[in-house]
Design a protein around this motif. Structure first.
Motif, PDB file in Angstrom:
ATOM      1  N   ASN A  74      22.584   7.864  35.820  1.00  0.00           N
ATOM      2  CA  ASN A  74      22.770   7.554  34.395  1.00  0.00           C
ATOM      3  C   ASN A  74      22.481   8.733  33.470  1.00  0.00           C
ATOM      4  O   ASN A  74      21.968   8.547  32.373  1.00  0.00           O
ATOM      5  N   LYS A  75      22.807   9.930  33.904  1.00  0.00           N
ATOM      6  CA  LYS A  75      22.542  11.107  33.080  1.00  0.00           C
ATOM      7  C   LYS A  75      23.769  11.458  32.249  1.00  0.00           C
ATOM      8  O   LYS A  75      24.878  11.474  32.757  1.00  0.00           O
ATOM      9  N   GLY A  76      23.546  11.688  30.994  1.00  0.00           N
ATOM     10  CA  GLY A  76      24.598  12.089  30.071  1.00  0.00           C
ATOM     11  C   GLY A  76      24.516  11.304  28.786  1.00  0.00           C
ATOM     12  O   GLY A  76      23.974  10.203  28.759  1.00  0.00           O
ATOM     13  N   PRO A  77      25.038  11.853  27.705  1.00  0.00           N
ATOM     14  CA  PRO A  77      24.982  11.170  26.421  1.00  0.00           C
ATOM     15  C   PRO A  77      25.894   9.948  26.390  1.00  0.00           C
ATOM     16  O   PRO A  77      26.802   9.819  27.204  1.00  0.00           O
ATOM     17  N   MET A  78      25.637   9.049  25.449  1.00  0.00           N
ATOM     18  CA  MET A  78      26.454   7.850  25.241  1.00  0.00           C
ATOM     19  C   MET A  78      26.852   7.822  23.769  1.00  0.00           C
ATOM     20  O   MET A  78      25.983   7.799  22.892  1.00  0.00           O
ATOM     21  N   LEU A  79      28.134   7.825  23.507  1.00  0.00           N
ATOM     22  CA  LEU A  79      28.614   7.893  22.132  1.00  0.00           C
ATOM     23  C   LEU A  79      28.463   6.591  21.362  1.00  0.00           C
ATOM     24  O   LEU A  79      28.321   6.603  20.140  1.00  0.00           O
ATOM     25  N   CYS A 127       4.629  20.929  28.073  1.00  0.00           N
ATOM     26  CA  CYS A 127       5.370  21.524  29.193  1.00  0.00           C
ATOM     27  C   CYS A 127       6.812  21.843  28.845  1.00  0.00           C
ATOM     28  O   CYS A 127       7.510  22.482  29.633  1.00  0.00           O
ATOM     29  N   GLY A 128       7.295  21.379  27.694  1.00  0.00           N
ATOM     30  CA  GLY A 128       8.654  21.685  27.272  1.00  0.00           C
ATOM     31  C   GLY A 128       9.701  20.662  27.671  1.00  0.00           C
ATOM     32  O   GLY A 128      10.879  20.834  27.360  1.00  0.00           O
ATOM     33  N   ASP A 129       9.316  19.591  28.366  1.00  0.00           N
ATOM     34  CA  ASP A 129      10.282  18.571  28.763  1.00  0.00           C
ATOM     35  C   ASP A 129      10.888  17.903  27.532  1.00  0.00           C
ATOM     36  O   ASP A 129      10.201  17.663  26.540  1.00  0.00           O
ATOM     37  N   ILE A 130      12.183  17.593  27.621  1.00  0.00           N
ATOM     38  CA  ILE A 130      12.902  16.905  26.557  1.00  0.00           C
ATOM     39  C   ILE A 130      13.679  15.757  27.185  1.00  0.00           C
ATOM     40  O   ILE A 130      14.374  15.947  28.184  1.00  0.00           O
ATOM     41  N   ILE A 131      13.561  14.580  26.598  1.00  0.00           N
ATOM     42  CA  ILE A 131      14.307  13.409  27.046  1.00  0.00           C
ATOM     43  C   ILE A 131      14.976  12.782  25.830  1.00  0.00           C
ATOM     44  O   ILE A 131      14.335  12.521  24.811  1.00  0.00           O
ATOM     45  N   GLU A 132      16.261  12.553  25.951  1.00  0.00           N
ATOM     46  CA  GLU A 132      17.022  11.829  24.935  1.00  0.00           C
ATOM     47  C   GLU A 132      17.568  10.578  25.614  1.00  0.00           C
ATOM     48  O   GLU A 132      18.220  10.672  26.652  1.00  0.00           O
ATOM     49  N   ILE A 133      17.288   9.427  25.044  1.00  0.00           N
ATOM     50  CA  ILE A 133      17.657   8.155  25.667  1.00  0.00           C
ATOM     51  C   ILE A 133      18.706   7.452  24.813  1.00  0.00           C
ATOM     52  O   ILE A 133      18.669   7.529  23.588  1.00  0.00           O
ATOM     53  N   PHE A 134      19.663   6.805  25.488  1.00  0.00           N
ATOM     54  CA  PHE A 134      20.741   6.080  24.835  1.00  0.00           C
ATOM     55  C   PHE A 134      20.795   4.682  25.449  1.00  0.00           C
ATOM     56  O   PHE A 134      20.886   4.544  26.669  1.00  0.00           O
ATOM     57  N   ILE A 135      20.750   3.643  24.612  1.00  0.00           N
ATOM     58  CA  ILE A 135      20.727   2.263  25.089  1.00  0.00           C
ATOM     59  C   ILE A 135      21.840   1.475  24.406  1.00  0.00           C
ATOM     60  O   ILE A 135      22.032   1.583  23.193  1.00  0.00           O
ATOM     61  N   HIS A 136      22.550   0.680  25.195  1.00  0.00           N
ATOM     62  CA  HIS A 136      23.611  -0.165  24.652  1.00  0.00           C
ATOM     63  C   HIS A 136      23.334  -1.616  25.020  1.00  0.00           C
ATOM     64  O   HIS A 136      22.966  -1.914  26.156  1.00  0.00           O
ATOM     65  N   PHE A 137      23.505  -2.507  24.044  1.00  0.00           N
ATOM     66  CA  PHE A 137      23.310  -3.941  24.252  1.00  0.00           C
ATOM     67  C   PHE A 137      24.662  -4.637  24.343  1.00  0.00           C
ATOM     68  O   PHE A 137      25.596  -4.288  23.609  1.00  0.00           O
ATOM     69  N   ASP A 138      24.744  -5.660  25.196  1.00  0.00           N
ATOM     70  CA  ASP A 138      25.959  -6.459  25.287  1.00  0.00           C
ATOM     71  C   ASP A 138      25.940  -7.557  24.229  1.00  0.00           C
ATOM     72  O   ASP A 138      25.009  -7.639  23.413  1.00  0.00           O
ATOM     73  N   GLU A 139      26.943  -8.438  24.256  1.00  0.00           N
ATOM     74  CA  GLU A 139      27.053  -9.501  23.246  1.00  0.00           C
ATOM     75  C   GLU A 139      25.942 -10.537  23.351  1.00  0.00           C
ATOM     76  O   GLU A 139      25.715 -11.303  22.414  1.00  0.00           O
ATOM     77  N   VAL A 164      22.386   2.173  29.990  1.00  0.00           N
ATOM     78  CA  VAL A 164      21.331   3.097  29.558  1.00  0.00           C
ATOM     79  C   VAL A 164      21.659   4.449  30.173  1.00  0.00           C
ATOM     80  O   VAL A 164      21.929   4.542  31.367  1.00  0.00           O
ATOM     81  N   THR A 165      21.638   5.474  29.350  1.00  0.00           N
ATOM     82  CA  THR A 165      21.777   6.829  29.868  1.00  0.00           C
ATOM     83  C   THR A 165      20.695   7.700  29.251  1.00  0.00           C
ATOM     84  O   THR A 165      20.042   7.313  28.277  1.00  0.00           O
ATOM     85  N   PHE A 166      20.518   8.872  29.825  1.00  0.00           N
ATOM     86  CA  PHE A 166      19.573   9.826  29.265  1.00  0.00           C
ATOM     87  C   PHE A 166      20.130  11.221  29.410  1.00  0.00           C
ATOM     88  O   PHE A 166      21.012  11.484  30.218  1.00  0.00           O
ATOM     89  N   ASP A 167      19.615  12.106  28.612  1.00  0.00           N
ATOM     90  CA  ASP A 167      19.946  13.514  28.710  1.00  0.00           C
ATOM     91  C   ASP A 167      18.656  14.283  28.499  1.00  0.00           C
ATOM     92  O   ASP A 167      17.660  13.721  28.069  1.00  0.00           O
ATOM     93  N   GLY A 168      18.682  15.545  28.813  1.00  0.00           N
ATOM     94  CA  GLY A 168      17.506  16.373  28.623  1.00  0.00           C
ATOM     95  C   GLY A 168      17.223  17.228  29.832  1.00  0.00           C
ATOM     96  O   GLY A 168      18.018  17.309  30.770  1.00  0.00           O
ATOM     97  N   GLU A 169      16.074  17.853  29.773  1.00  0.00           N
ATOM     98  CA  GLU A 169      15.668  18.742  30.859  1.00  0.00           C
ATOM     99  C   GLU A 169      14.167  18.713  30.996  1.00  0.00           C
ATOM    100  O   GLU A 169      13.449  18.342  30.072  1.00  0.00           O
ATOM    101  N   GLY A 170      13.725  19.074  32.175  1.00  0.00           N
ATOM    102  CA  GLY A 170      12.296  19.096  32.406  1.00  0.00           C
ATOM    103  C   GLY A 170      11.980  19.082  33.885  1.00  0.00           C
ATOM    104  O   GLY A 170      12.849  19.293  34.735  1.00  0.00           O
TER     105      GLY A 170
END
Length: 121
Positions: A17-22, A35-47, A54-60
């Motif tokens: 599940n790595k990568g951005p979600m538009l 330590c410099g870790d970066i996490i960006e989280i993207f969550i989508h809800f259904d009806e 759920v996806t995430f991006d970042g490095e660490g």
């Protein structure tokens, strides 16, 4: 190397599940300055207001990337309330290894991002 360490390395090298979600319903970005870790989280809800993507991006480090990847899998099908109720111990249990004091922030960075996203969307 034990089985759990192998699993962590696999999630690090082959994250799920790595990568951005538009079209994310909720989103947050967190940084661990120690330590410099970066996490960006993207969550989508259904009806039905359940998390369906759920996806995430970042490095660490391996711990931050693996724990976040594992968490994205665990969140599928949960409600906002269920996701917000996940505690630190659940993350440690997912990782399956002893987390020393210096790695706690790494292990929990994804969870912090998830909770911030769900509390601020």
């Amino acid at each position: 190397m034990d089985l759990y360490s192998d699993i962590i390395l696999d999630y690090y090298k082959n994250p799920k599940n790595k990568g951005p979600m538009l079209d994310a319903s909720a989103h947050a970005k967190e940084h661990n300055p120690s330590c410099g870790d970066i996490i960006e989280i993207f969550i989508h809800f259904d009806e039905n207001n359940k998390i369906d993507r759920v996806t995430f991006d970042g490095e660490g480090c391996a711990i931050s990337q693996a724990s976040t990847s594992m968490l994205t899998e665990d969140l599928i099908g949960k409600t906002r309330e269920q996701a917000l109720s996940i505690d630190n111990q659940e993350i440690y249990d997912m990782l399956g290894v002893e987390i020393g004091p210096g790695r706690v922030k790494c292990a929990l960075l994804g969870l912090v991002a998830v909770k911030n996203a769900l509390n601020h969307d």
